[in-house]
Design a protein around this motif. Structure first.
Motif, PDB file in Angstrom:
ATOM      1  N   ASP A  13      14.667  -8.010  -3.244  1.00  0.00           N
ATOM      2  CA  ASP A  13      13.864  -8.527  -4.358  1.00  0.00           C
ATOM      3  C   ASP A  13      13.282  -7.360  -5.149  1.00  0.00           C
ATOM      4  O   ASP A  13      12.124  -6.990  -4.976  1.00  0.00           O
ATOM      5  N   SER A  44      12.176  -7.067  -7.958  1.00  0.00           N
ATOM      6  CA  SER A  44      11.134  -7.333  -8.955  1.00  0.00           C
ATOM      7  C   SER A  44       9.784  -6.801  -8.474  1.00  0.00           C
ATOM      8  O   SER A  44       8.877  -6.615  -9.275  1.00  0.00           O
ATOM      9  N   LEU A  87      16.305  -4.801 -13.881  1.00  0.00           N
ATOM     10  CA  LEU A  87      17.258  -5.595 -13.097  1.00  0.00           C
ATOM     11  C   LEU A  87      18.569  -5.717 -13.838  1.00  0.00           C
ATOM     12  O   LEU A  87      18.584  -5.741 -15.057  1.00  0.00           O
TER      13      LEU A  87
END
Length: 108
Positions: free
Chosen positions: A45, A47, A59
């Protein structure tokens, strides 16, 4: 590389292998394992902030992003100014990122 391939693999590791590595690490409490777990979670992940530098990445996560973070972890692991647990956590982070990039096994 297609968007589908980016979703299936993180660098050279299948996403499911990184997920399995994170699951295995989640049962450990030593500093190196915690660093490795944080690296795996970030790779899964991206983010969230990167585990050593805290930087945000654009991303999708690229191999270069992983390599930059691995290098920062190696530098932190060698920094005599850091407390031993922080250096151990950085070693774990570097090992996990190296594994994701296709180097040493995660649990050598």
């Amino acid at each position: 590389m297609s968007d589908q391939a980016r979703e299936t693999f993180i660098a050279v590791r299948p996403r499911r292998a990184v997920e399995a590595g994170a699951a295995e690490l989640s049962g450990r409490a030593d500093a190196a394992a915690l660093g490795a777990l944080r690296a795996c979670r970030w790779a899964l992940d991206p983010s969230r902030p990167a585990p050593v530098t805290g930087r945000a990445v654009t991303l999708p996560l690229a191999e270069l992003d992983l390599a930059v973070e691995e290098r920062a972890a190696i530098d932190a692991a060698r920094d005599p100014g850091l407390a031993p647990p922080d250096r151990a956590r950085a070693r774990g982070t570097a090992r996990a990122l190296g594994w994701i990039l296709g180097f040493d096994p995660l649990h050598a």
